[in-house]
Design a protein around this motif. Structure first.
Motif, mmCIF file in Angstrom:
data_model
loop_
_atom_site.group_PDB
_atom_site.id
_atom_site.type_symbol
_atom_site.label_atom_id
_atom_site.label_comp_id
_atom_site.label_asym_id
_atom_site.label_seq_id
_atom_site.Cartn_x
_atom_site.Cartn_y
_atom_site.Cartn_z
ATOM 1 N N GLU A 264 0.442 13.534 -3.582
ATOM 2 C CA GLU A 264 0.032 12.662 -2.481
ATOM 3 C C GLU A 264 -1.447 12.326 -2.553
ATOM 4 O OE1 GLU A 264 1.180 14.276 1.302
ATOM 5 O OE2 GLU A 264 3.264 14.512 0.678
ATOM 6 N N ASP B 75 -1.885 9.736 -5.340
ATOM 7 C CA ASP B 75 -1.262 8.440 -5.016
ATOM 8 C C ASP B 75 -1.854 7.794 -3.765
ATOM 9 O OD1 ASP B 75 0.392 8.668 -7.196
ATOM 10 O OD2 ASP B 75 2.073 9.532 -6.053
ATOM 11 N N ALA B 76 -2.890 8.369 -3.200
ATOM 12 C CA ALA B 76 -3.481 7.840 -1.966
ATOM 13 C C ALA B 76 -4.086 6.458 -2.225
ATOM 14 C CB ALA B 76 -4.554 8.785 -1.439
ATOM 15 N N LYS B 77 -3.890 5.559 -1.233
ATOM 16 C CA LYS B 77 -4.452 4.208 -1.347
ATOM 17 C C LYS B 77 -5.765 4.159 -0.570
ATOM 18 C CE LYS B 77 0.017 2.105 -1.849
ATOM 19 N NZ LYS B 77 1.002 1.184 -1.315
ATOM 20 N N PHE B 78 -6.749 3.542 -1.177
ATOM 21 C CA PHE B 78 -8.054 3.444 -0.528
ATOM 22 C C PHE B 78 -8.274 2.065 -0.011
ATOM 23 C CE2 PHE B 78 -8.597 7.030 -3.437
ATOM 24 C CZ PHE B 78 -9.115 7.962 -2.564
#
Length: 78
Positions: free
Chosen positions: A72, A75-78
């Motif tokens: 997780e 795969d985090a979106k910024f």
């Protein structure tokens, strides 16, 4: 007579002061630190704690939780 009593009291106080504080200033008196047997018991306890912690961290549930947490985070979106 009064001076003799005062000298005795002063001498007694001086002796108490020297015995109380002189010994600790010279390193005598109470032991400080651990003895060899205390080091051995502390080392065994630390090794036992490390073994238990290793077993917990390498268990299936904890491994999957850590893997999902890392996945997780990556795969985090910024």
């Amino acid at each position: 007579m009064k001076r003799k009593v005062m000298r005795r009291v002063a001498g007694a106080l001086r002796d108490v002061w020297r015995s109380r504080f002189g010994r600790s200033a010279l390193g005598g008196g109470r032991d400080r630190g651990m003895t060899t047997s205390e080091y051995a018991v502390g080392t065994i306890a630390a090794c036992a704690f490390a073994a238990v912690l290793y077993k917990v961290v390498t268990s299936g549930a904890v491994m999957s939780a850590l893997q999902s947490l890392i996945k997780e985070a990556l795969d985090a979106k910024f």
